[in-house]
Structures are given as C-alpha cells and as structure tokens.
Design an enzyme around this catalytic site. Structure first.
Site, PDB file in Angstrom:
ATOM      1  N   ARG A  15       0.750  -1.530  -0.199  1.00  0.00           N
ATOM      2  CA  ARG A  15       0.036  -0.024   0.324  1.00  0.00           C
ATOM      3  C   ARG A  15       0.813   1.682  -0.060  1.00  0.00           C
ATOM      4  NH1 ARG A  15      -2.865  -3.982   1.855  1.00  0.00           N
ATOM      5  NH2 ARG A  15      -0.822  -4.401   2.748  1.00  0.00           N
ATOM      6  N   THR A  16       1.764   1.172   0.542  1.00  0.00           N
ATOM      7  CA  THR A  16       2.458   2.582   0.829  1.00  0.00           C
ATOM      8  C   THR A  16       3.283   2.652  -0.584  1.00  0.00           C
ATOM      9  OG1 THR A  16       2.576   1.888   3.262  1.00  0.00           O
ATOM     10  CG2 THR A  16       4.544   3.670   2.382  1.00  0.00           C
ATOM     11  N   LYS A  74      26.063  -4.064  -2.863  1.00  0.00           N
ATOM     12  CA  LYS A  74      27.355  -4.770  -2.882  1.00  0.00           C
ATOM     13  C   LYS A  74      28.405  -3.534  -1.638  1.00  0.00           C
ATOM     14  CE  LYS A  74      27.781  -3.929  -7.732  1.00  0.00           C
ATOM     15  NZ  LYS A  74      28.717  -2.548  -9.071  1.00  0.00           N
ATOM     16  N   ARG A 126      11.674   4.254   2.746  1.00  0.00           N
ATOM     17  CA  ARG A 126      10.939   3.030   3.515  1.00  0.00           C
ATOM     18  C   ARG A 126      12.362   1.798   4.227  1.00  0.00           C
ATOM     19  NH1 ARG A 126       6.406  -1.509   4.538  1.00  0.00           N
ATOM     20  NH2 ARG A 126       5.045   0.879   5.199  1.00  0.00           N
ATOM     21  N   HIS A 142       5.471   6.159  11.529  1.00  0.00           N
ATOM     22  CA  HIS A 142       4.943   5.963  10.158  1.00  0.00           C
ATOM     23  C   HIS A 142       3.549   6.772  10.024  1.00  0.00           C
ATOM     24  CE1 HIS A 142       3.859   4.135   6.550  1.00  0.00           C
ATOM     25  NE2 HIS A 142       3.230   2.566   6.743  1.00  0.00           N
TER      26      HIS A 142
HETATM   27  C1  NCD Z   1       2.124  -1.164   7.815  1.00  0.00           C
HETATM   28  C2  NCD Z   1       3.640  -0.571   8.125  1.00  0.00           C
HETATM   29  O1  NCD Z   1       4.902  -1.456   6.754  1.00  0.00           O
HETATM   30  O2  NCD Z   1       3.613  -0.616   9.239  1.00  0.00           O
HETATM   31  N1  NCD Z   1       1.431  -1.290   6.721  1.00  0.00           N
HETATM   32  C3  NCD Z   1       1.641  -0.441   6.308  1.00  0.00           C
HETATM   33  O3  NCD Z   1       2.283   0.404   5.825  1.00  0.00           O
HETATM   34  N2  NCD Z   1       0.181   0.296   5.423  1.00  0.00           N
HETATM   35  C4  NCD Z   1       1.674  -2.210   9.050  1.00  0.00           C
HETATM   36  C5  NCD Z   1       2.411  -3.345   9.004  1.00  0.00           C
HETATM   37  O4  NCD Z   1       3.064  -3.786   8.233  1.00  0.00           O
HETATM   38  O5  NCD Z   1       1.919  -4.236   9.768  1.00  0.00           O
END
Ligand code: NCD
Length: 301
Positions: A52-53, A80, A101, A129
């Site tokens: 999703r993100t 590397k 991320r 997040h």
């Molecule tokens: C979450 C995450 O990656 O922190 N997912 C997201 O970004 N929608 C939640 C999760 O992984 O449980």
C-alpha cells in the site's frame, strides 16, 4: 515542511493543513491534479516489503504529474555494500523528493540530515510511519466527522507497530479518548504513552481484555512477526489475539473498524463484508493524503 520524518514534526495546524489539502486532492483526483508536480522527480526507496505505502506513493506522484524513479536495493550497489548515507547522497542529486522505507529506526532522520531535498518517512523499523497516521486521521474525520471525544481502541502488537506509535500521538493531538488493547508482552512503551499524556493531556487506558462495546473506532494491527526474536511466540500470539464476527456482535453498530493492512489472522475474511469494516476505504485514502504530502514537500510549503 521540508522533511516528514515523524508525526512529532507536525503541529496541529500543520496536520490540519495537510488534511485540508488532501480533501482538495481527493476532489480533483485524476485530471485536474495532473500538472501540479510537472517537471519534478520523486524517488521511492523501499528497503522493506510494502504494498500500500509503496503503490499509493507511486499513484500519488503519477496523479500529480511527477516522474518516478524506483530504487531497488537488491539490484543496486547496496548489494555491494554501499552505505545508506552514500546512496542517499547520490539519489538526492538526481531527484526532487525521496520517499524512504527502511528497517532501522532513525534511518529516515539520518537520510533527511544527509539529503538537501525533502525526505518523507514511509516507515523506519518499529519507530514511525507519519503518512499512515495522516491517512488514518483523514479516514476517521471523514467517517465520523470529528476526532475529539471519540472512543478509539488500538489493538494488536502495540510494542512493535510503528503505525500505532505514530497514531497514538496523532489521536492525542486531536483529543480522542484512547484505549490500548494488547497482550501484556506487547504493550506500547511507557515513554510513548507518557509523552502523549504530557503533551496533550490525553486520556489513555491500557487493557488485555477485548471489550468493544464502547468503542467508536477499532484500529487493529497484525503481530509484527519480523520484529520478534522468537518466531514461535509471534505465531502463537497471531492465532490468539484476533477479532471475529462473534466478538463484534455487541459492538456499536456505528463502529468503524480500521487496519493499516496487511491483515493476517487477526481479522478473518468474513469481517470484510461487515459494513463496519472500513479498512479498504482507509487504504484508498492513502492516495489523496500522499498527494498532499508530496505536493507540499516538493513545493517547499
Ligand atoms: C504497515 C507498516 O508497514 O508499518 N503497513 C502499511 O504501511 N500500511 C503495517 C504493517 O506492516 O503491519
């Protein structure tokens, strides 16, 4: 707003501005937004799995007319042994906004210090997040028309879930009454709870009992298996700590069930067709909210 690393970087007025901008983005989704970031390049750098993100940031950038550059750690010089600092320095020279991320807590702050262009944190380990919290607040406001005074229960792995740590702060900021439901071993760190109480005078209860009768919003997250040292323990809790239709029988008919997704065992598929399940609608809100974040960051506002 240059970087967005933590929800703590934002005051209430900043959050309100982003949510208002997101509502505008939602109205002009597709045609009219195309062009707002014409000529800009957004890079997505995901060192941890994401659906999703990652996809909603990509959709948001495309809807704004920006160009996208995707960084793939497994086929880049990361494989590397190149350091994160050097990699960020390079990409910063190529693009206008970096979406990062990373599994390490603090990675986004570090990247933001290294980069001259805005860095948006798309999740750093178990820490933060912020764009998820913005879309969670946007969703709650959209469904319930307010946040102040709502009874919101956060349930699941509150120790490791960055979504929950960020959201607690956001809910405190907007005056929700918060109940934290988790097994004792997976309670949220005390310092995070204290910070939210001290900063906003937030009401926060903790319990291990799943009692949903009073809640206006139930926000569930999965057991964050990848952050456990003992996988057996994680799997055991994943099976035990869940919400099913029987448990939802006595819950408020207007309850909104939210989840950052992905869900595993904690919400069985039969809950998906209950009208109170709002998590797919919530995920959809990721696009206008991330459009607003990218737009404000790239325009330097
Ligand atoms: C979450 C995450 O990656 O922190 N997912 C997201 O970004 N929608 C939640 C999760 O992984 O449980």
């Amino acid at each position: 707003m240059k970087d967005l690393v933590s929800i703590r970087d934002l005051g209430k007025a900043d959050v309100e501005l982003i949510l208002e901008e997101a509502a505008k983005m939602e109205k002009m989704l597709s045609k009219k937004a195309d062009g707002l970031l014409a000529g800009k390049i957004v890079s997505t750098m995901f060192f941890e799995p994401s659906t999703r993100t990652n996809m909603s940031f990509q959709a948001a950038a495309k809807r704004l007319g920006a160009k996208l550059m995707t960084f793939y750690p497994s086929i880049s010089s990361t494989a590397k042994g190149e350091s994160l600092g050097d990699t960020i320095r390079m990409i910063d020279g190529y693009v206008d906004v970096i979406v990062l991320r990373h599994p390490y807590e603090g990675a986004a702050r570090f990247a933001a210090d290294v980069a001259e262009h805005p860095v948006i944190n798309a999740g750093d380990g178990a820490n933060q997040h912020p764009t998820q919290t913005l879309l969670d607040l946007y969703t709650i406001k959209k469904i319930k028309k307010k946040i102040r005074g709502l009874k919101v229960s956060l349930m699941g792995d509150l120790k490791h879930a960055r979504t929950m740590r960020s959201l607690l702060f956001g809910l405190g900021m907007f005056g929700a009454e918060i109940t934290l439901i988790s097994p004792i071993q997976l309670r949220m760190d005390e310092d995070i709870i204290e910070e939210t109480q001290e900063k906003f005078g937030a009401t926060i209860h903790q319990t291990s009992e799943i009692d949903l009768r009073e809640a206006d919003v139930l926000y569930v997250c999965r057991i964050q298996k990848e952050r456990f040292s003992d996988q057996y323990e994680a799997e055991k809790m994943q099976k035990e700590f869940r919400v099913d239709l029987a448990m939802l029988k006595d819950a408020n008919p207007d309850l909104a069930i939210l989840h950052p997704l992905p869900k595993v065992d904690e919400i069985p598929p039969e809950v998906d067709s209950d009208p109170r399940a709002k998590y797919f609608e919530q995920a959809k809100n990721g696009v206008p909210v991330r459009m607003a974040v990218l737009y404000l960051a790239a325009k330097g506002r």
